[in-house]
Design an enzyme around this catalytic site. Structure first.
Site, PDB file in Angstrom:
ATOM      1  N   GLN A 127     -43.068  -6.998  -3.387  1.00  0.00           N
ATOM      2  CA  GLN A 127     -42.626  -8.375  -3.185  1.00  0.00           C
ATOM      3  C   GLN A 127     -42.824  -8.774  -1.731  1.00  0.00           C
ATOM      4  O   GLN A 127     -42.144  -8.253  -0.840  1.00  0.00           O
ATOM      5  CB  GLN A 127     -41.142  -8.495  -3.556  1.00  0.00           C
ATOM      6  CG  GLN A 127     -40.590  -9.907  -3.415  1.00  0.00           C
ATOM      7  CD  GLN A 127     -39.104  -9.960  -3.752  1.00  0.00           C
ATOM      8  OE1 GLN A 127     -38.365  -9.027  -3.468  1.00  0.00           O
ATOM      9  NE2 GLN A 127     -38.668 -11.047  -4.377  1.00  0.00           N
ATOM     10  N   GLY A 128     -43.738  -9.709  -1.488  1.00  0.00           N
ATOM     11  CA  GLY A 128     -44.002 -10.179  -0.126  1.00  0.00           C
ATOM     12  C   GLY A 128     -43.377 -11.537   0.106  1.00  0.00           C
ATOM     13  O   GLY A 128     -44.081 -12.549   0.197  1.00  0.00           O
ATOM     14  N   SER A 130     -40.026 -11.817   2.292  1.00  0.00           N
ATOM     15  CA  SER A 130     -39.391 -11.830   3.619  1.00  0.00           C
ATOM     16  C   SER A 130     -40.411 -11.662   4.741  1.00  0.00           C
ATOM     17  O   SER A 130     -41.456 -11.031   4.571  1.00  0.00           O
ATOM     18  CB  SER A 130     -38.373 -10.705   3.722  1.00  0.00           C
ATOM     19  OG  SER A 130     -37.444 -10.787   2.681  1.00  0.00           O
ATOM     20  N   GLU A 245     -34.630 -11.442 -10.343  1.00  0.00           N
ATOM     21  CA  GLU A 245     -34.212 -10.326  -9.492  1.00  0.00           C
ATOM     22  C   GLU A 245     -32.687 -10.212  -9.456  1.00  0.00           C
ATOM     23  O   GLU A 245     -32.128  -9.128  -9.543  1.00  0.00           O
ATOM     24  CB  GLU A 245     -34.773 -10.529  -8.072  1.00  0.00           C
ATOM     25  CG  GLU A 245     -34.480  -9.356  -7.148  1.00  0.00           C
ATOM     26  CD  GLU A 245     -35.128  -9.518  -5.771  1.00  0.00           C
ATOM     27  OE1 GLU A 245     -35.702 -10.583  -5.492  1.00  0.00           O
ATOM     28  OE2 GLU A 245     -35.042  -8.563  -4.984  1.00  0.00           O
ATOM     29  N   ASN A 375     -24.985  -9.814   0.697  1.00  0.00           N
ATOM     30  CA  ASN A 375     -23.714 -10.172   0.059  1.00  0.00           C
ATOM     31  C   ASN A 375     -23.173 -11.500   0.590  1.00  0.00           C
ATOM     32  O   ASN A 375     -22.580 -12.276  -0.162  1.00  0.00           O
ATOM     33  CB  ASN A 375     -22.689  -9.057   0.261  1.00  0.00           C
ATOM     34  CG  ASN A 375     -22.920  -7.917  -0.716  1.00  0.00           C
ATOM     35  OD1 ASN A 375     -23.951  -7.872  -1.400  1.00  0.00           O
ATOM     36  ND2 ASN A 375     -21.969  -7.009  -0.807  1.00  0.00           N
ATOM     37  N   GLU A 376     -23.399 -11.748   1.880  1.00  0.00           N
ATOM     38  CA  GLU A 376     -22.931 -13.022   2.434  1.00  0.00           C
ATOM     39  C   GLU A 376     -23.652 -14.190   1.755  1.00  0.00           C
ATOM     40  O   GLU A 376     -23.049 -15.212   1.433  1.00  0.00           O
ATOM     41  CB  GLU A 376     -23.179 -13.075   3.957  1.00  0.00           C
ATOM     42  CG  GLU A 376     -22.301 -12.119   4.770  1.00  0.00           C
ATOM     43  CD  GLU A 376     -22.689 -10.646   4.618  1.00  0.00           C
ATOM     44  OE1 GLU A 376     -23.867 -10.353   4.322  1.00  0.00           O
ATOM     45  OE2 GLU A 376     -21.807  -9.782   4.786  1.00  0.00           O
TER      46      GLU A 376
HETATM   47  C1  LIG Z   1     -34.338  -1.701   2.214  1.00  0.00           C
HETATM   48  C2  LIG Z   1     -34.778  -3.119   2.090  1.00  0.00           C
HETATM   49  C3  LIG Z   1     -35.754  -3.440   1.215  1.00  0.00           C
HETATM   50  C4  LIG Z   1     -36.215  -4.758   1.127  1.00  0.00           C
HETATM   51  N1  LIG Z   1     -37.234  -5.034   0.277  1.00  0.00           N
HETATM   52  C5  LIG Z   1     -37.793  -6.260   0.300  1.00  0.00           C
HETATM   53  C6  LIG Z   1     -38.968  -6.536  -0.438  1.00  0.00           C
HETATM   54  O1  LIG Z   1     -39.496  -5.663  -1.130  1.00  0.00           O
HETATM   55  N2  LIG Z   1     -39.517  -7.749  -0.371  1.00  0.00           N
HETATM   56  C7  LIG Z   1     -38.959  -8.745   0.388  1.00  0.00           C
HETATM   57  O2  LIG Z   1     -39.503  -9.839   0.386  1.00  0.00           O
HETATM   58  N3  LIG Z   1     -37.845  -8.541   1.109  1.00  0.00           N
HETATM   59  C8  LIG Z   1     -37.248  -7.314   1.084  1.00  0.00           C
HETATM   60  N4  LIG Z   1     -36.129  -7.074   1.833  1.00  0.00           N
HETATM   61  C9  LIG Z   1     -35.657  -8.111   2.705  1.00  0.00           C
HETATM   62  C10 LIG Z   1     -34.301  -8.689   2.380  1.00  0.00           C
HETATM   63  O3  LIG Z   1     -34.399  -9.606   1.331  1.00  0.00           O
HETATM   64  C11 LIG Z   1     -33.741  -9.294   3.641  1.00  0.00           C
HETATM   65  O4  LIG Z   1     -33.507  -8.245   4.568  1.00  0.00           O
HETATM   66  C12 LIG Z   1     -32.481 -10.062   3.421  1.00  0.00           C
HETATM   67  O5  LIG Z   1     -32.722 -11.207   2.647  1.00  0.00           O
HETATM   68  C13 LIG Z   1     -31.800 -10.442   4.734  1.00  0.00           C
HETATM   69  O6  LIG Z   1     -32.676 -11.040   5.626  1.00  0.00           O
HETATM   70  P1  LIG Z   1     -32.783 -10.526   7.127  1.00  0.00           P
HETATM   71  O7  LIG Z   1     -32.974  -9.075   7.094  1.00  0.00           O
HETATM   72  O8  LIG Z   1     -33.774 -11.368   7.805  1.00  0.00           O
HETATM   73  O9  LIG Z   1     -31.341 -10.790   7.741  1.00  0.00           O
HETATM   74  P2  LIG Z   1     -30.836 -12.174   8.353  1.00  0.00           P
HETATM   75  O10 LIG Z   1     -31.190 -13.270   7.439  1.00  0.00           O
HETATM   76  O11 LIG Z   1     -31.285 -12.262   9.765  1.00  0.00           O
HETATM   77  O12 LIG Z   1     -29.267 -11.958   8.305  1.00  0.00           O
HETATM   78  C14 LIG Z   1     -28.531 -11.264   9.328  1.00  0.00           C
HETATM   79  C15 LIG Z   1     -27.051 -11.293   8.951  1.00  0.00           C
HETATM   80  O13 LIG Z   1     -26.596 -12.643   8.937  1.00  0.00           O
HETATM   81  C16 LIG Z   1     -26.031 -12.964   7.696  1.00  0.00           C
HETATM   82  N5  LIG Z   1     -26.361 -14.349   7.374  1.00  0.00           N
HETATM   83  C17 LIG Z   1     -27.573 -14.928   7.414  1.00  0.00           C
HETATM   84  N6  LIG Z   1     -27.505 -16.197   7.050  1.00  0.00           N
HETATM   85  C18 LIG Z   1     -26.213 -16.452   6.733  1.00  0.00           C
HETATM   86  C19 LIG Z   1     -25.503 -17.577   6.259  1.00  0.00           C
HETATM   87  N7  LIG Z   1     -26.096 -18.734   5.997  1.00  0.00           N
HETATM   88  N8  LIG Z   1     -24.189 -17.433   6.048  1.00  0.00           N
HETATM   89  C20 LIG Z   1     -23.555 -16.261   6.284  1.00  0.00           C
HETATM   90  N9  LIG Z   1     -24.158 -15.177   6.729  1.00  0.00           N
HETATM   91  C21 LIG Z   1     -25.483 -15.268   6.951  1.00  0.00           C
HETATM   92  C22 LIG Z   1     -26.673 -11.998   6.706  1.00  0.00           C
HETATM   93  O14 LIG Z   1     -25.858 -11.817   5.567  1.00  0.00           O
HETATM   94  C23 LIG Z   1     -26.800 -10.755   7.552  1.00  0.00           C
HETATM   95  O15 LIG Z   1     -25.579 -10.054   7.510  1.00  0.00           O
HETATM   96  C24 LIG Z   1     -35.634  -5.762   1.924  1.00  0.00           C
HETATM   97  C25 LIG Z   1     -34.606  -5.437   2.787  1.00  0.00           C
HETATM   98  C26 LIG Z   1     -34.174  -4.129   2.894  1.00  0.00           C
HETATM   99  C27 LIG Z   1     -33.075  -3.809   3.854  1.00  0.00           C
END
Ligand SMILES: Cc1cc2nc3c(=O)[nH]c(=O)nc-3n(C[C@H](O)[C@H](O)[C@H](O)COP(=O)(O)OP(=O)(O)OC[C@H]3O[C@@H](n4cnc5c(N)ncnc54)[C@H](O)[C@@H]3O)c2cc1C
Lengths: 393, 323
Positions: A127-128, A130, A245, A375-376
């Site tokens: 899944q591309g 993020s 998903e 979770n948030e």
């Molecule tokens: C092991 C792993 C596998 C993954 N696999 C895939 C994959 O295969 N394909 C893919 O596309 N993505 C994948 N992801 C990405 C995943 O979907 C993102 O990491 C996730 O959506 C969070 O985005 P971020 O890491 O940019 O964190 P951020 O968006 O930067 O968030 C940082 C913190 O801020 C909080 N936050 C952000 N916005 C808000 C808000 N509006 N209100 C309250 N809190 C907030 C978040 O909950 C988090 O605690 C994977 C992630 C991990 C860790």
């Protein structure tokens, strides 16, 4: 309300149990690398050859055409039989959301080509979505696509792409209209991972593995025929992917949790703590285990309620986010608790789930509560869609 | 397999909601002398047949099941209905004497709930009740309260008066087995789910209109996320309640484990929601004129009957479950 299984359900469970008894792989799944993905392909291929793939997929797409409830039964029997776990399988994306997205939004040609390959384990997907600066805020994504005749030229970078190195195809979400903002101007593409210009760099994680990756795109040419949905209409297709998903994606884990709490209770009956008493003889441990067991019973009741409702209406309700929160918090509570009573064994970890499933599950609890929407963010979605509170964003 | 109210079940739930919001609105608890089920309310409920939901038709009941029983008591809980209502319905199930049963079903005679407390008993319910019902996981007994030594105590929960009983006569009748305990557990769990739902509704409505710093409080994540958590715990408790009441209806072998889980989840969900509801209302939440404390106090009472945390969890730990 009723809890009765139909005669077909009962017969289906019996057949599944019987088949799994003799066919669940006895050898350990390799922890990583090509050997792991080959293992997953082989297992999916075996399911397909023996008529167990795509339980709830329509027959016209090679599935068994059975109900959501029978799908639940199948997952229950898989976890009881100690079959390879769904959540670490490299076939996960293909089975749980790429296949369903192509089925729901793809063209006839796309379905005819991809769905049989997905079901038989011939193609694995990743899944591309993020990017380095677009996770929770997915609509901030920047990877660029320029339409050139009958191809789209893609430039940019994806991040956190699980199992990109093993995948044959990617669900690729890009911005095809450079002047567009946010949810507009996006496109959902099927990207063949062998296309020239794709570079994959693994990211080592706290689980001591290299499953997640950065994926770089340098003038990668993808046929326009690979667009799922409309050029510029990618957000709508992406929402469909996310609803699969977050809705169905966790069913296997939901039900496995129910099995796992039973194993934790057994384990607590064998482990002695420093004071010489068994873990289960400590009131606080016994109480917390029983309370987690009650939560997994509720998770199962919620799953059955949701699935049987969907079997009737044909459409999943808005409760997937609540389900994911309930599952990820219960998963974390269970693995934390086991960590407390398991003693030094918990501290031995070589990165392989097969050697130490409890420590792996514990570390995985952050993957669970971050990947697929944190979770948030699930609380945000619940507040918006279920409670209809004023918007925070 | 289906796990949401449908058809007649949904109609009964709607009818109960409409009837109770009229006959027993939670606002009544802001007036003096509002505790318990008085004789006129009892007669009204009896006339409508609400005490006979889970009673077999052959014994003058409606022939419905544990499912309708749970659906009804969830609505009772939403209005913080007194526990006498549950005592009355359970006692009607216990009676082998047709005459007494008819009087109970019709609401002509009242029943209060007895709960063991050390060497004594606590009595929850109207002073007009002539009978007391004591239910344990092993058996259930009905006592005459005519000569029982009762002493009034000030009650924390305005919905029910509280007495101490130091001596009871021999029971008028008894029945062995866990059937009444299970119906009681479901009734109490359902009331708690209703309370959890009512608390969630109150705060969600308020969060949309109360503004601070120029925005509705429902736009702040500290509030939104707490509400989302309340919604999830309530949803889990409700799903398990439906599962458990259906398991009892179908006489499944694992019904008692599912009922224990349902009571435990309902205890936790109601207390969690009642607590958060007060906090998220701010100052208005601690005032007497608000309903928030009524939900909390009635939930406290209900978590103490038909199984509280320790007992429920120790039974649940090794309970075996079916497919
Ligand atoms: C092991 C792993 C596998 C993954 N696999 C895939 C994959 O295969 N394909 C893919 O596309 N993505 C994948 N992801 C990405 C995943 O979907 C993102 O990491 C996730 O959506 C969070 O985005 P971020 O890491 O940019 O964190 P951020 O968006 O930067 O968030 C940082 C913190 O801020 C909080 N936050 C952000 N916005 C808000 C808000 N509006 N209100 C309250 N809190 C907030 C978040 O909950 C988090 O605690 C994977 C992630 C991990 C860790």
């Amino acid at each position: 309300m009723d809890l009765r299984y139909s005669d077909e359900d009962i017969a289906f469970r019996a057949r599944a149990r019987e088949w799994l008894k003799d066919n669940v792989p006895q050898e350990r799944r390799p922890a990583s690398g090509k050997a792991a993905s080959q293992f997953d392909r082989d297992w999916q291929g075996k399911l397909f050859e023996n008529g167990w793939a795509g339980v709830a997929w329509p027959k016209e797409y090679g599935g068994l055409g059975l109900s959501g409830l029978q799908q639940v039964i199948w997952y229950e029997e898989l976890s009881r039989a100690h079959a390879p776990a769904q959540h670490i399988s490299t076939a996960y994306v293909a089975q749980m959301h790429a296949g369903p997205t192509v089925m729901a939004r793809g063209t006839e040609e796309q379905r005819a080509f991809h769905l049989p390959r997905i079901l038989s384990g011939k193609s694995l997907w990743c899944q591309g979505f993020s990017e380095p600066n677009a996770g929770s805020d997915l609509a901030a994504l920047k990877t660029k696509g320029t339409v050139d005749g009958d191809t789209i030229i893609v430039n940019g970078a994806k991040m956190w792409t699980t199992d990109a190195a093993h995948a044959d195809f990617m669900e690729l979400l890009i911005r095809t209209d450079p002047d567009s903002q946010r949810h507009k101007g996006l496109t959902w593409l099927i990207c063949d991972m062998t296309t020239p210009g794709i570079d994959i760099k693994p990211i080592r994680t706290m689980l001591q593995d290299d499953h997640v990756n950065m994926v770089f795109f340098d003038d990668v040419r993808i046929p326009l025929a690979n667009v799922v949905g409309e050029v510029g209409g990618g957000w709508s297709t992406a929402l469909a992917t996310l609803s699969f998903e977050r809705g169905l994606g966790f069913i296997a884990d939901q039900l496995e949790l129910f099995e796992r709490v039973g194993r934790a209770i057994e384990l607590a009956g064998t482990v002695r703590l420093d004071d010489g008493r068994l873990a289960i003889e400590h009131d606080d441990i016994a109480q917390r285990l029983a309370s987690i067991k009650a939560d997994t019973m509720a998770i199962r009741a919620m799953t059955l309620a949701e699935i049987t409702e969907t079997d009737r209406t044909g459409e999943p309700g808005p409760k997937g986010s609540m389900m994911k929160l309930m599952v990820t918090t219960t998963h974390k509570a269970l693995s934390q608790l086991v960590g407390e009573f398991l003693g030094w064994g918990f501290m031995e970890f070589d990165g392989d789930r097969a050697t130490n499933p409890w420590t792996h599950d514990y570390l995985w609890s952050w993957v669970f509560s971050i990947a697929g929407g944190t979770n948030e963010i699930q609380r945000e979605i619940t507040a918006d869609r279920v409670l209809e509170l004023p918007k925070a964003r | 397999m289906f796990l949401a109210p449908e058809g007649d079940e949904a109609e009964i739930a709607d009818a109960a909601a409409a009837f109770l919001s009229d006959a027993l609105p939670i606002e009544r608890l802001h007036a003096p002398d509002c505790a318990d089920m008085d004789a006129s309310l009892r007669a009204l409920l009896g006339e409508m047949g609400w005490f006979a939901l889970a009673l077999p038709e052959a014994r003058g009941g409606s022939g419905l099941t544990a499912v309708e029983h749970a659906l009804f008591f969830r609505e009772v809980g939403r209005q913080c209905g007194p526990i006498d209502i549950l005592a009355q319905a359970l006692a009607a199930n216990l009676c082998s004497s047709a005459e007494r049963r008819e009087a109970l079903v019709a609401g002509a005679k009242g029943v209060a709930m007895l709960v063991a407390d050390g060497d004594c008993w606590r009595l929850l319910g109207s002073h007009e009740a002539e009978l007391g019902l004591l239910v344990t996981p092993e058996d259930a007994s009905l006592y005459s309260l005519a000569d029982a030594a009762c002493e009034d105590r000030a009650a924390l929960d305005p919905a029910n008066s509280l007495r101490v009983v130091s001596a009871l006569p021999d029971p008028l009748e008894s029945r062995e087995g866990e059937q009444l305990w299970q119906l009681g557990q479901l009734g109490a769990a359902a009331m708690l789910v209703g309370i959890g739902e009512a608390a969630l509704d109150l705060i969600v409505d308020y969060a949309k209109v109360r503004e601070t710093f120029g925005r509705p409080i429902g736009a702040y994540q500290a509030v939104r996320h707490a509400c989302a958590d309340m919604a999830i715990r309530t949803e889990a408790a409700r799903a398990q309640l439906w599962y458990a009441s259906t398991a009892l209806k179908e006489s499944r072998g694992d019904a008692s484990a599912h009922i224990d889980a349902a009571k435990h989840l309902a205890n936790e969900a109601a207390m969690g929601s009642a607590d958060a509801n007060i906090q998220l209302h701010g100052g208005i939440g601690v005032t007497d004129e608000h309903d928030a404390h009524l939900l909390l106090k009635h939930a406290l009472l209900l978590t103490r009957i038909f199984g509280s945390k320790r007992g429920l969890l120790s039974r649940l730990l090794h309970a075996r479950l079916e497919d």
